[in-house]
Design an enzyme around this catalytic site. Structure first.
Site, short mmCIF file in Angstrom:
data_model
loop_
_atom_site.label_atom_id
_atom_site.label_comp_id
_atom_site.label_asym_id
_atom_site.label_seq_id
_atom_site.Cartn_x
_atom_site.Cartn_y
_atom_site.Cartn_z
N TYR A 153 0.84 -1.19 0.00
CA TYR A 153 0.00 0.00 0.00
C TYR A 153 0.88 1.25 0.00
O TYR A 153 0.67 2.20 -0.77
CB TYR A 153 -0.90 -0.03 1.24
CG TYR A 153 -1.77 1.17 1.44
CD1 TYR A 153 -2.99 1.30 0.75
CD2 TYR A 153 -1.43 2.18 2.34
CE1 TYR A 153 -3.81 2.40 0.94
CE2 TYR A 153 -2.25 3.28 2.54
CZ TYR A 153 -3.44 3.39 1.84
OH TYR A 153 -4.25 4.47 2.04
N LYS A 168 1.24 4.24 -2.76
CA LYS A 168 1.05 5.64 -2.42
C LYS A 168 2.26 6.48 -2.86
O LYS A 168 2.11 7.63 -3.24
CB LYS A 168 0.77 5.79 -0.93
CG LYS A 168 -0.57 5.14 -0.51
CD LYS A 168 -1.73 5.86 -1.14
CE LYS A 168 -3.04 5.15 -1.10
NZ LYS A 168 -4.15 5.91 -1.69
N THR A 227 -11.78 5.92 9.72
CA THR A 227 -12.60 5.59 8.55
C THR A 227 -12.83 4.07 8.51
O THR A 227 -12.05 3.31 9.09
CB THR A 227 -11.89 5.98 7.24
OG1 THR A 227 -10.69 5.20 7.13
CG2 THR A 227 -11.53 7.45 7.21
#
Length: 304
Positions: free
Chosen positions: A183, A187, A216
């Site tokens: 990830y 990014k 989130t």
């Protein structure tokens, strides 16, 4: 949250108190988290908002909530799986024929902790975070090129600061698989994309940002241990979305150079001191070339 609270003391509230009626915004991954919070704030300011979501049921609930809370009827829903390159191309072609676009917000992302492949044989994190962002952007560039004050905002992560661009293994097929590191690499790739696009497309304002760590659904599901440890000090979704909104609507953001990385409404360095994460320009060019080749593979030529 503490970082946001101290930074926000220096914010000028007037920057985002703007009327964006008549401007069109597309937000990917808009049915929850930072995407939904951003879409809602744009809707409150009168903008036309296109929600691009994967899950139809959740998307309809989000749309309903945005319309109800803001009173803005100009909210449109498009069901697209950002990990599916063919679907993105098809969507973008149709969208260009039917709509205008001033601002693209690349927010959709995923962190899959085990190596999974999509139906196209693409590693899922790469397919969504990097290739999906790449295709959505280049496919909509012709529309943005025609727009006034066009902008592209990509939601990245400070996690990318740990990663040097690695173009030798874009699909993470070599060695042990670590979802968090994959990830973070994706990014980093988004930061490079933004810098490269800014050089190539001078009349569009590109920016990429770190929302800070926010509470989130994505953080809860993909980083459960981190969430449990940090939940009392995470930012709210609205705080995470603040800089996205600022980059998308404020006149101040557009005055800054294109291609920068932001946190809390400020440009910040894309490398930590002494971190050896700089990559040679030829690697960055090579990334663009590889993504272009990937993207063309999935672009179907329309009859006629």
């Amino acid at each position: 949250r503490g970082g946001y609270e101290s930074a926000s003391r220096h914010f000028n509230p007037a920057d985002v108190e703007v009327d964006v009626a008549g401007r069109s915004f597309l937000v990917t991954g808009a049915n929850s988290g930072i995407g939904k919070a951003t879409a809602k704030e744009i809707a409150r300011r009168g903008g036309t908002v296109h929600l691009v979501c994967r899950n139809k049921e959740r998307a309809e609930v989000a749309k309903e909530e945005i319309v109800t809370e803001t009173g803005n009827q100009n909210i449109f829903l498009h069901i697209v799986d950002i990990s599916n390159p063919k679907e993105i191309w098809k969507f973008a072609e149709k969208f260009q024929n039917e709509h205008e676009l001033n601002v693209l917000i690349n927010n959709a992302g995923c962190m899959v902790n085990n190596r999974e492949l999509t139906e196209d044989g693409l590693e899922k994190n790469f397919a969504t975070n990097t290739l999906g962002t790449y295709i959505m952007t280049i496919a909509l560039l012709p529309l943005l090129e025609k727009a006034a004050d066009a902008r592209v905002v990509t939601v990245s992560s400070g996690g990318m600061l740990t990663q040097k661009l690695n173009i030798s293994d874009l699909q993470s097929g070599n060695g042990p698989f670590d979802g968090t590191m994959v990830y973070a690499q994706n990014k980093r790739q988004q930061v490079v994309l933004t810098e490269q696009w800014a050089k190539a497309h001078r009349n569009i304002h590109f920016s990429v940002m770190h929302p800070g760590w926010a509470d989130t659904p994505a953080v809860r599901s993909s980083m459960p241990h981190f969430y449990e440890r940090m939940k009392n000090s995470l930012r709210t979704e609205a705080q995470g979305a603040d800089t996205v909104l600022w980059l998308a609507v404020s006149a101040e953001a557009a005055k800054l150079p294109s291609g920068l990385f932001f946190q809390d409404r400020q440009p910040v360095p894309t490398h930590l001191p002494l971190a050896s994460t700089h990559s040679p320009p030829e690697d960055e060019d090579k990334l663009m070339q590889m993504l272009e080749e990937f993207s063309q593979k999935f672009k179907s030529v329309s009859p006629g």
